[in-house]
Design a protein around this motif. Structure first.
Motif, PDB file in Angstrom:
ATOM      1  N   GLU A 107       1.071  -1.196  -0.079  1.00  0.00           N
ATOM      2  CA  GLU A 107      -0.141  -0.001  -0.049  1.00  0.00           C
ATOM      3  C   GLU A 107       0.755   1.240   0.126  1.00  0.00           C
ATOM      4  O   GLU A 107       0.432   2.437  -0.362  1.00  0.00           O
ATOM      5  CB  GLU A 107      -0.927  -0.140   1.085  1.00  0.00           C
ATOM      6  N   VAL A 108       1.987   1.097   0.564  1.00  0.00           N
ATOM      7  CA  VAL A 108       2.921   2.406   0.703  1.00  0.00           C
ATOM      8  C   VAL A 108       3.397   2.399  -0.833  1.00  0.00           C
ATOM      9  O   VAL A 108       3.459   3.718  -1.247  1.00  0.00           O
ATOM     10  CB  VAL A 108       4.140   2.319   1.612  1.00  0.00           C
ATOM     11  N   LEU A 109       3.698   1.428  -1.393  1.00  0.00           N
ATOM     12  CA  LEU A 109       4.163   1.631  -2.822  1.00  0.00           C
ATOM     13  C   LEU A 109       3.160   2.220  -3.777  1.00  0.00           C
ATOM     14  O   LEU A 109       3.381   3.052  -4.818  1.00  0.00           O
ATOM     15  CB  LEU A 109       4.597   0.253  -3.416  1.00  0.00           C
ATOM     16  N   PHE A 110       1.835   1.782  -3.550  1.00  0.00           N
ATOM     17  CA  PHE A 110       0.823   2.211  -4.280  1.00  0.00           C
ATOM     18  C   PHE A 110       0.565   3.718  -4.396  1.00  0.00           C
ATOM     19  O   PHE A 110       0.668   4.428  -5.100  1.00  0.00           O
ATOM     20  CB  PHE A 110      -0.446   1.476  -3.923  1.00  0.00           C
ATOM     21  N   TYR A 111       0.588   4.148  -3.103  1.00  0.00           N
ATOM     22  CA  TYR A 111       0.582   5.795  -2.855  1.00  0.00           C
ATOM     23  C   TYR A 111       1.785   6.332  -3.551  1.00  0.00           C
ATOM     24  O   TYR A 111       1.541   7.545  -3.939  1.00  0.00           O
ATOM     25  CB  TYR A 111       0.211   6.135  -1.410  1.00  0.00           C
ATOM     26  N   ALA A 112       2.688   5.839  -3.167  1.00  0.00           N
ATOM     27  CA  ALA A 112       4.052   6.459  -3.829  1.00  0.00           C
ATOM     28  C   ALA A 112       3.986   6.665  -5.417  1.00  0.00           C
ATOM     29  O   ALA A 112       4.240   7.756  -5.906  1.00  0.00           O
ATOM     30  CB  ALA A 112       5.300   5.700  -3.633  1.00  0.00           C
ATOM     31  N   TRP A 113       3.485   5.554  -5.952  1.00  0.00           N
ATOM     32  CA  TRP A 113       3.492   5.550  -7.567  1.00  0.00           C
ATOM     33  C   TRP A 113       2.439   6.459  -7.865  1.00  0.00           C
ATOM     34  O   TRP A 113       2.355   6.877  -9.112  1.00  0.00           O
ATOM     35  CB  TRP A 113       3.323   4.192  -7.872  1.00  0.00           C
ATOM     36  N   LEU A 114       1.351   6.859  -7.101  1.00  0.00           N
ATOM     37  CA  LEU A 114       0.224   7.756  -7.448  1.00  0.00           C
ATOM     38  C   LEU A 114       0.783   9.384  -7.756  1.00  0.00           C
ATOM     39  O   LEU A 114       0.332   9.981  -8.625  1.00  0.00           O
ATOM     40  CB  LEU A 114      -0.739   7.907  -6.396  1.00  0.00           C
ATOM     41  N   MET A 115       1.955   9.727  -7.015  1.00  0.00           N
ATOM     42  CA  MET A 115       2.544  11.049  -7.193  1.00  0.00           C
ATOM     43  C   MET A 115       3.116  11.275  -8.388  1.00  0.00           C
ATOM     44  O   MET A 115       2.919  12.211  -9.108  1.00  0.00           O
ATOM     45  CB  MET A 115       3.870  10.961  -5.867  1.00  0.00           C
ATOM     46  N   PRO A 116       3.939  10.365  -9.179  1.00  0.00           N
ATOM     47  CA  PRO A 116       4.694  10.760 -10.310  1.00  0.00           C
ATOM     48  C   PRO A 116       3.418  10.563 -11.412  1.00  0.00           C
ATOM     49  O   PRO A 116       3.502  11.478 -12.608  1.00  0.00           O
ATOM     50  CB  PRO A 116       5.572   9.681 -10.706  1.00  0.00           C
ATOM     51  N   LEU A 117       2.464   9.598 -11.323  1.00  0.00           N
ATOM     52  CA  LEU A 117       1.322   9.553 -12.204  1.00  0.00           C
ATOM     53  C   LEU A 117       0.558  10.971 -12.038  1.00  0.00           C
ATOM     54  O   LEU A 117       0.129  11.395 -13.227  1.00  0.00           O
ATOM     55  CB  LEU A 117       0.544   8.281 -11.834  1.00  0.00           C
ATOM     56  N   SER A 118       0.093  11.352 -11.275  1.00  0.00           N
ATOM     57  CA  SER A 118      -0.490  12.709 -11.014  1.00  0.00           C
ATOM     58  C   SER A 118       0.085  13.688 -11.542  1.00  0.00           C
ATOM     59  O   SER A 118      -0.464  14.626 -12.103  1.00  0.00           O
ATOM     60  CB  SER A 118      -0.933  12.842  -9.411  1.00  0.00           C
TER      61      SER A 118
END
Length: 324
Positions: A107-118
């Protein structure tokens, strides 16, 4: 296959400590909120088309040029706002690299990857905003996505701060978790109404006589009242939540976060009133946007605190010994 190769490369980096990971996540919050603030500066200085195209600033040039029809002042402000995108990208990338190297939970990885995608999404939305001549609803969507990313980046910090080998602990009863979530919905409605007020307001983002920026054709006074009423509903939910937290004897950390949110919302309401009474001065617009980001971050922190991960108590296997 590609991701395994990525992880293999990342594993050559130094192992970031928990403190470093949290500082990076905090930088992500600041960059996501900060670029919304600089975007408001672009708007109130009428520099929205200081760079007349996208992804270039001016046809044939990625940087401001003397051949542009826009004044240097407007070019510099708009180009400076675009440059801040690199800071957003850098912090987002750092977050991904840090949590991947530290092998954090999924879940930490999931939220982290949302940042560059956003950031990619925001870049596209920014391009659409420029290419459509600052059409009011494109500016509104651009702002709302920024606030959504502030919320998600706060959740990322919360997740990073929790131990991977911990167990989920429900701090609040389910009903109060729903009430906290409902306050987030009220905040979202307030933000949407706020962007509509801006869309009908005096700060279109460009004042060039050669161009006419299309505005939201609704009565601004009615929109202001709608915005204010939603803010009152948001504040009322927070006050009700406050009574509930004290009634159930909630943790002091939750009570403190609630007090911070209420303080920020009251400050935001005061700024909004002064704006209305003084014909929306530019400096107050920027302050209003900054407080919107702060309210979003604080509400997200309050919501996140309702469920935490804590280390499970160590079972020594020894029988309890009664003391007298």
């Amino acid at each position: 296959m590609l991701y395994r190769g990525f992880v293999s490369l990342v594993n050559r980096l130094p192992l970031p400590s928990s403190a470093v990971q949290k500082w990076i996540a905090f930088a992500v919050i600041l960059s996501q909120g900060g670029i919304a603030v600089t975007g408001s500066v672009v708007r109130v200085t009428a520099s929205g088309l200081g760079c007349t195209t996208w992804p270039q600033c001016y046809p044939g040039s990625f940087v401001p040029t003397g051949n542009s029809t826009a004044p240097w002042f407007h070019q510099t402000i708009e180009f400076g706002n675009r440059l801040l995108t690199f800071l957003v990208v850098a912090t987002a990338a750092a977050a991904v690299l840090a949590v991947t190297r530290a092998a954090r939970r999924r879940e930490v990885l999931f939220y982290a990857w949302l940042m560059p995608l956003s950031t990619v999404l925001q870049a596209v939305l920014g391009g659409i905003t420029v290419l459509t001549g600052l059409l009011w609803w494109t500016v509104a969507v651009h702002m709302l996505v920024s606030m959504a990313m502030v919320w998600l980046s706060v959740i990322l910090l919360h997740k990073i701060d929790q131990p991977d080998d911990g167990v989920d602990v429900v701090v609040l009863p389910k009903q109060l978790r729903w009430l906290t979530a409902l306050s987030g919905v009220a905040l979202a409605g307030t933000l949407v109404a706020g962007t509509m007020v801006t869309g009908a307001g005096p700060h279109a983002g460009d004042k060039s006589p050669e161009r006419t920026v299309e505005r939201l054709d609704l009565d601004i006074t009615n929109l202001v009242h709608l915005h204010a009423e939603l803010l009152v509903a948001y504040l009322a939910l927070l006050v009700g939540l406050g009574f509930a937290l004290y009634a159930v004897g909630a943790r002091s950390a939750l009570k403190l976060r609630l007090k911070v949110v209420i303080t920020l919302v009251v400050a935001q309401a005061c700024v909004g009133l002064v704006q209305f009474w003084t014909d929306v001065p530019a400096v107050l617009v920027t302050i209003h946007v900054a407080l919107a980001g702060a309210c979003t971050a604080a509400t997200a922190a309050l919501y996140a605190a309702g469920r935490v991960r804590e280390l499970a108590p160590v079972n020594t296997g020894s029988p309890a010994v009664a003391t007298t």
